[in-house]
Design an enzyme around this catalytic site. Sequence first.
Site, PDB file in Angstrom:
ATOM      1  N   SER A  49       0.830  -1.200   0.000  1.00  0.00           N
ATOM      2  CA  SER A  49       0.000   0.000   0.000  1.00  0.00           C
ATOM      3  C   SER A  49       0.872   1.261   0.000  1.00  0.00           C
ATOM      4  O   SER A  49       1.720   1.418  -0.869  1.00  0.00           O
ATOM      5  CB  SER A  49      -0.970  -0.044   1.187  1.00  0.00           C
ATOM      6  OG  SER A  49      -2.039   0.851   1.007  1.00  0.00           O
ATOM      7  N   ASP A 159      -5.382  -3.574  -2.955  1.00  0.00           N
ATOM      8  CA  ASP A 159      -4.463  -3.241  -1.873  1.00  0.00           C
ATOM      9  C   ASP A 159      -3.911  -4.486  -1.177  1.00  0.00           C
ATOM     10  O   ASP A 159      -4.659  -5.343  -0.708  1.00  0.00           O
ATOM     11  CB  ASP A 159      -5.206  -2.366  -0.857  1.00  0.00           C
ATOM     12  CG  ASP A 159      -4.281  -1.658   0.102  1.00  0.00           C
ATOM     13  OD1 ASP A 159      -3.503  -2.342   0.782  1.00  0.00           O
ATOM     14  OD2 ASP A 159      -4.338  -0.416   0.168  1.00  0.00           O
TER      15      ASP A 159
END
Length: 270
Positions: A49, A159
């Site tokens: 991320s 993600d």
Amino acid sequence: MSSQNPSSSQRPKIGLVLGGGGAKGAAEIGVLKVLEAEGIAVDYIVGTSIGSILGGLYSIGYRADDLERLFCSQSWIELFTDETFKGGSIEQLLDSVVTVDDVVSFDSLPIPFRCVTVDVKEMETFVIDRGSLSLAMRASMAIPGLFKAVKWEGRTLVDGGLLNNLPVDVARQMGADIIIAVDLQQNKHETRDFSLKEEFGIGGILDWLISRPDWKIYNENRADAEIYINPELDYDMLDFNEKEIVEMIAIGKAAAEEQLDKIRMLKNAD
């Protein structure tokens, strides 16, 4: 800070793992400042991320001060809003700051890099190790419910924090002997078994993403890091204003300085 020491072939390989956490990634810049000040040579970087954004840029030559300027110069809330409703804004930003074209292997970067994502079709971690660096970073922070997933060679990627928010295991697979892990997560959980498919609800997905990664692998990865840095960050993942960014950088720096004895031992490791 050089990516390699002259004696790098004779010393243990150092892996840097940067976890996810939105704006709290500013604290990771503070950690990088300490590593640079101490002259620690990093051999591998792995990011999830926001950690993939910082790690990817660091792997191609950006330094901590460069990343601080980038963090402070962008209107991140507007960027995230545009990304949510229009799409493409973050990808355009990443395209503008990534200074390398598509690469055959991320091992060929100045510092070898891995970008952690999740393949939502297979519900499994997918580690990107080649291709478009900017698109890989964009995939790693494709928060479900906010950003569009990224198509990658037949996969649908989101993600990486969904399943592996602190990918120490990936750094081990790269060959790291000693790992510095920067964990932005504040809530810790006991390991339990659960089904991602059962808990993958849109209503609570953002909170789950930040506070409930795969607990088993998360706890194993935390325990496996030789140097574990977990800054205390009473901030939200969208606290991207300059004042809070500067505060979080300072907190990250202070957290790393608490580990200075271990960090300085790395320079004498053989």
